[in-house]
Structures are given as structure tokens and as C-alpha cells.
Design an enzyme around this catalytic site. Structure first.
Site, PDB file in Angstrom:
ATOM      1  CB  ALA A 268      -0.924   6.281  -1.543  1.00 18.92           C
ATOM      2  CE  LYS A 269      -5.144  12.215  -3.684  1.00 15.95           C
ATOM      3  NZ  LYS A 269      -5.832  13.266  -2.976  1.00 15.95           N
ATOM      4  NE  ARG A 270       1.519   8.409   2.179  1.00 17.72           N
ATOM      5  CZ  ARG A 270       0.243   8.377   2.503  1.00 17.72           C
ATOM      6  NH1 ARG A 270      -0.550   9.363   2.147  1.00 17.72           N
ATOM      7  NH2 ARG A 270      -0.264   7.363   3.170  1.00 17.72           N
TER       8      ARG A 270
END
Ligand code: GLU
Length: 296
Positions: A268-270
Site C-alpha cells: 500500500a502507498k500509505r
């Protein structure tokens, strides 16, 4: 005569239906291996069948999406060797189309304005003890479902922000019989769209939502095979409901496993998943990235 000539072509090419597929990223960050997997999965299906591969920019969340991430994702896909047909469709340029769909549903009594804040909903859920969980979170407790029309009109005229929610019970009655969805390698299943409750179809900030835009655009763009990560598989039942309500064709579905890190967590990007451009900068080739994205 004809049969003899056709027999020279491989059976695969003769039988394969040309698929129209799409990759639909949200430009909220740089693409990582999870996106590469999704893009390659859709692209290969289109190319292997002589179909079309479309690119759609899902940027209705105008606070989180940024033009530089859109430019970067086009560049990253080109580097990866993924080419698309036609001009990418940018959802933020089409709010008037989504509003028209919402207006049509409102005229049929299938959506209603909801003035609740998150705090209003949390309070109601807490008071009730517990709320049933749907695929998108706790089900909406229905505070605004039966608001008298005059009251809703008054609040709208006073400028109170509102979302538009699907009236799930009415929507289920408006479609004939149980709906079916086709998942590749699994076959048909009967949809249980009611588990979503009264979902938001038009957000407070924009007259659109993921569920509305994705079904509208897949129909408009003639997508025949919806491919995406398996995290979105539960949304299929709701999407079939929207397609049936709107008279849109039902695409087939193929959900693929998500990319996971060594600890088994989805990328995930986050969580700071390494971006394709970071991989490129440290000398990993496009062919190596394709292998990494398609392994497992
Ligand atoms: N925009 C969605 C995402 O970035 C994909 C939507 C879809 O493929 O249906 O996860």
C-alpha cells in the site's frame, strides 16, 4: 474450403473473445508493484485476445489526487511496456454525467439526501449498541431515510451539505429476481447486494462515488472483463445491482490476488511500498519489474 483454411490458425486465437479491459488507478501517489500487477493482468488479457486495453484515471477525490501523480503514472506505465488504446478517461472531467445518473435515480425514488455527519452516524451506532458491518464498514442506520420531502428541501435550500444514498430496500425491489455475477474460474454466483445497506452514491463534496463512477464508466466504455485486485471482489454484487437498475450490460469479472510484502501484508502507498520509479532508479529493469509483479 473455409474449414480447411481456418484450420491453419491456432484454436486459441479462433476461440478467444476480444476482451475490453481497463486499468483504473487513482493518482494519489506513485505506482508500486501492486499497480504493476493489476495493469499487466488487464493489459495481457486485452492484448492476448486482440481486444482493447483502456486507461482510466479515477480522480474524483479532488483533495487527494494530484496532476503530478497522474503524469508519473503515465510515464511509469510506458516504461513498464504497457500501452493503452485511445485517450485515458479522467473521471473528474465528467461530474455532469454522474450527476445525471443520480438525478435519474432520485426521480425514481431510489436515492435520498442524507445530511448526517460522521459524528451523527457514530452516535447513532453507539446508541444502538452495534451496527451490522457491510463490506464498506458499518451499515448506515437510516437516520435520513424517511425524512419528509419538505424537510429535505428546506435543508438543501438552507445550504446544508448532503450526500445521496441508495435506498437499498427499494433498489432491491426495483430489479427483477436475484442477480448473478460471473467470476472467472468460479462461475456464476447469486449477488447479495443488500449487505451494503444504503451506500453513498453521491458524496457531499462531489456528485459521484467510486461505486457509481466505476459502473457508469465500465458500461460507457464497453468493458467486457473487469479485472482488479481481490480486495474489491465484494463490491461486485453492489455493482451488478447498479448495472441492473440502470439497464447497463453486465461485464464478467476476474479478481487477482494482491501483491504482498515478505510479512504477508498487502502493498500500500500509505505503508511506503517501494514505487516503480524507485525500483527503476536503483537499476531494476522493466522486464525484472514485470517478473516481480506477475510472480506468485
Ligand atoms: N480505482 C480503484 C483503485 O485504485 C480501482 C477500481 C476498479 O478497478 O474497479 O483501487
Amino acid at each position: 474450403m473455409l474449414a480447411i483454411r481456418f484450420a491453419r490458425y491456432p484454436a486459441q486465437a479462433m476461440d478467444a473473445t476480444p476482451e475490453i479491459t481497463r486499468f483504473a488507478p487513482s493518482p494519489t501517489g506513485y505506482l508500486h508493484l501492486g499497480h504493476a500487477r493489476a495493469a499487466l493482468f488487464a493489459w495481457r488479457r486485452a492484448r492476448a485476445t486482440g481486444g482493447r486495453f483502456l486507461l482510466r484515471i479515477e480522480d474524483i477525490d479532488t483533495t487527494r489526487c494530484r496532476p503530478e501523480f497522474e503524469a508519473a503514472l503515465l510515464e511509469d506505465l510506458r516504461w513498464l511496456g504497457v500501452d493503452w488504446d485511445g485517450t485515458p478517461r479522467r473521471q473528474s472531467a465528467h461530474f455532469a454525467e454522474y450527476r445525471k445518473v443520480l438525478d435519474g435515480l432520485a426521480a425514481r425514488g431510489l436515492v435520498y439526501p442524507c445530511f448526517c455527519t460522521r459524528a451523527d452516524i457514530a452516535r447513532e451506532v453507539a446508541a444502538a449498541g452495534a451496527a451490522p458491518q457491510g463490506p464498506d464498514g458499518p451499515l448506515y442506520p437510516g437516520l435520513c431515510r424517511d425524512l419528509p420531502g419538505a424537510e429535505a428541501t428546506r435543508r438543501i435550500a438552507a445550504g446544508q451539505p448532503y450526500a445521496l444514498r441508495l435506498h437499498m430496500a427499494r433498489a432491491c425491489e426495483a430489479v427483477p429476481g436475484p442477480l448473478q455475477a460471473h467470476e472467472e474460474n468460479e462461475g456464476w454466483h447469486t449477488c447479495r447486494q443488500e449487505v451494503f445497506g444504503d451506500v453513498v452514491l453521491g458524496r457531499k463534496d462531489v456528485p459521484a462515488s467510486y461505486h457509481l463512477c466505476v459502473t457508469h464508466d465500465d458500461a460507457l466504455q464497453g468493458v467486457t472483463l473487469v479485472t482488479r485486485g481481490e480486495d474489491l471482489k465484494p463490491a461486485t454484487d453492489l455493482h451488478r445491482l447498479l448495472q441492473a437498475l440502470m439497464g447497463w450490460p453486465a461485464p464478467r469479472y476476474a479478481h487477482h490476488p494482491l501483491m504482498r510484502d515478505s510479512a504477508g501484508r498487502r502493498l500500500a502507498k500509505r505503508d511506503g511500498a517501494e514505487s516503480l520509479r524507485a525500483l527503476r532508479e536503483r537499476g531494476v529493469s522493466a522486464a525484472e519489474v514485470r517478473t516481480m509483479a506477475e510472480a506468485g
